[in-house]
Scaffold this active site. Sequence first.
Site, PDB file in Angstrom:
ATOM      1  N   GLN A  32      -5.332  -1.918   9.423  1.00 23.33           N
ATOM      2  CA  GLN A  32      -4.996  -3.196   8.791  1.00 23.33           C
ATOM      3  C   GLN A  32      -5.493  -4.347   9.664  1.00 23.33           C
ATOM      4  OE1 GLN A  32      -3.408  -3.544   5.697  1.00 23.33           O
ATOM      5  NE2 GLN A  32      -3.898  -5.696   5.953  1.00 23.33           N
ATOM      6  N   ASP A  83     -11.851   2.075   3.450  1.00 19.34           N
ATOM      7  CA  ASP A  83     -12.031   0.623   3.362  1.00 19.34           C
ATOM      8  C   ASP A  83     -13.517   0.265   3.287  1.00 19.34           C
ATOM      9  OD1 ASP A  83     -10.062  -1.181   3.020  1.00 19.34           O
ATOM     10  OD2 ASP A  83      -9.657  -1.552   5.135  1.00 19.34           O
ATOM     11  N   LYS A 128       0.836  -1.204   0.000  1.00 15.60           N
ATOM     12  CA  LYS A 128       0.000   0.000   0.000  1.00 15.60           C
ATOM     13  C   LYS A 128       0.868   1.251   0.000  1.00 15.60           C
ATOM     14  CE  LYS A 128      -3.844  -2.344   2.186  1.00 15.60           C
ATOM     15  NZ  LYS A 128      -4.483  -2.785   3.397  1.00 15.60           N
TER      16      LYS A 128
END
Length: 293
Positions: free
Chosen positions: A105, A128, A61
């Site tokens: 994460q 997300d 990322k």
Amino acid sequence: MDKDVDNNMVKIIDGKEEAARIREEIRIETEELKREKRIAPGLRVILVGDDPASQAYVRNKEKASAEAGIDGQTLRYPASITENELISVVKKLNSDPVVDGLLVQLPLPKGMNTQKVLDAISYEKDVDGLSPLNMGKLLRGENPLFVACTPKGIMHLILSTGIELKGKEAVVVGRSNIVGKPMALLLLEKHATVTICHSRTKDLGEVCRRADVLVAAVGFPELIKGDMVKDGAIVIDVGTNRVDGKWVGDVEFEPASKRASFITPVPGGVGPMTIAMLLENTLIAAKRRAGII
Ligand code: NDP
């Protein structure tokens, strides 16, 4: 890209190529945003603990952000951080004006309430797409600000085939919040007739064989056998399983290719699209900050 498998022309959906194209578009738009509005899209990834797979995902990322000109930074915390401390970090980033996108994460260390931490992320920075408001809007058929990256990327790939989804039978294997459920809702929105399968589904093969569009998001190597694929189906393999040092999907690729009209490979199918969609969501958030959208 076309590939001939036993004289049956199956089209391999090249996620790597599609993701590269999207990332280049994002890079150009990011450059414009910086030039015209003096705004650099900002992405913060919170990484807790030292799970090796998570570390690799986070590095990818960071690299992809840098290539797109996005200010992507990882904030690393030891597994000993408490849930409340982590929530405070999230809240601080929620009110930081240079942060457009924020994600935690997963998985978080055992003992932490993942839902509670995710719920703390501002829905306007939830790139997300996992906050209750974004997921709830998706469920209600209202435009969420952000859709979860993996299913959003899969929709791109399915739509890239040019096949009309209206009235088609779609089967999603897996019902996670991150892939299966939002995937089913996106297909429903396109007027497919959607079935969701899971570990208690009685005859998985029988359900899968009905699918014009089959999405496998299980995490079990080659669970979907070739004879579970309907002739001419679009097959999307989300699974990333490490077997004998190699990446293997949830679909038995070669036999499934003989029946499918389109199929995604593992690796090089869904995976690259997930990161591209994260960058796209971050750019959307930055454009909102700039007042462009
Ligand atoms: P989860 O473990 O959260 O969910 C797996 C789902 O599969 C569950 O709903 C489970 O059912 C179902 N399942 C398990 N066994 C069976 C079975 N025998 N038959 C039918 N269904 C079954 O996984 P995720 O959704 O997070 O991920 C799925 C896969 O996709 C993993 O391999 C993951 O690595 C990969 N992935 C890849 C991404 C990418 O970018 N390429 C991104 C995200 C995930 P139940 O609910 O009943 O337990």
